[in-house]
Motif scaffolding. Structure first.
Motif, PDB file in Angstrom:
ATOM      1  N   PRO A  75     -29.683 -30.160 -16.491  1.00 53.02           N
ATOM      2  CA  PRO A  75     -30.384 -29.837 -15.234  1.00 53.02           C
ATOM      3  C   PRO A  75     -31.791 -30.431 -15.154  1.00 53.02           C
ATOM      4  O   PRO A  75     -32.200 -30.905 -14.090  1.00 53.02           O
ATOM      5  CB  PRO A  75     -30.432 -28.304 -15.230  1.00 53.02           C
ATOM      6  N   ASN A 102     -38.673 -27.816  -8.028  1.00 49.45           N
ATOM      7  CA  ASN A 102     -37.352 -27.482  -8.578  1.00 49.45           C
ATOM      8  C   ASN A 102     -37.323 -27.668 -10.091  1.00 49.45           C
ATOM      9  O   ASN A 102     -36.746 -26.857 -10.819  1.00 49.45           O
ATOM     10  CB  ASN A 102     -36.265 -28.353  -7.947  1.00 49.45           C
ATOM     11  N   LYS A 106     -36.532 -24.796 -12.954  1.00 48.66           N
ATOM     12  CA  LYS A 106     -35.510 -24.964 -13.994  1.00 48.66           C
ATOM     13  C   LYS A 106     -36.123 -24.827 -15.385  1.00 48.66           C
ATOM     14  O   LYS A 106     -35.519 -24.241 -16.289  1.00 48.66           O
ATOM     15  CB  LYS A 106     -34.816 -26.325 -13.868  1.00 48.66           C
ATOM     16  N   GLU A 109     -36.542 -21.258 -16.050  1.00 50.00           N
ATOM     17  CA  GLU A 109     -35.222 -20.666 -16.342  1.00 50.00           C
ATOM     18  C   GLU A 109     -34.855 -20.899 -17.802  1.00 50.00           C
ATOM     19  O   GLU A 109     -34.382 -19.989 -18.488  1.00 50.00           O
ATOM     20  CB  GLU A 109     -34.175 -21.299 -15.418  1.00 50.00           C
TER      21      GLU A 109
END
Length: 114
Positions: A75, A102, A106, A109
């Motif tokens: 990702p 973005n 990520k 995350e």
């Protein structure tokens, strides 16, 4: 938890190659991940994008893309690939800033998995 668990939870591909690259040594892998995630290049990339310093941003994104690929972090790699492709064309618009947002989401995350 092992390398497969982290990569699966982060929706990564090809964990076998990543495990081979890190000799299937989970502590070695985690150490490399933490080092990569602490790199000042993440923030510097955002600063360079905001200042429209495309050459510096390209160098930073390209370096981070290599680290993401090495750690098997699909990702992050995909987003960094898009960023480097735009920077290679000397783009400096809003799309880059959205991709960077973005990317940082990520990254957070991934950090929450460690």
């Amino acid at each position: 938890m092992d390398i497969d668990d982290i990569l699966r939870q982060f929706h990564c591909e090809n964990s076998e190659m990543t495990k081979q690259r890190f000799l299937n040594d989970f502590s070695f892998y985690i150490s490399a991940l933490k080092t990569m995630l602490k790199d000042d290049a993440w923030k510097s990339l955002g600063d360079s994008l905001e200042k429209k310093q495309t050459e510096n941003a390209f160098e930073l994104a390209h370096s981070l893309k290599g680290s993401a690929a090495n750690c098997g972090l699909t990702p992050l790699y995909v987003l960094l690939e898009k960023i480097t492709a735009l920077l290679r064309k000397k783009e400096d618009g809003e799309e880059l800033l959205l991709l960077y947002e973005n990317l940082m989401e990520k990254k957070q995350e991934l950090e929450s998995l460690l």
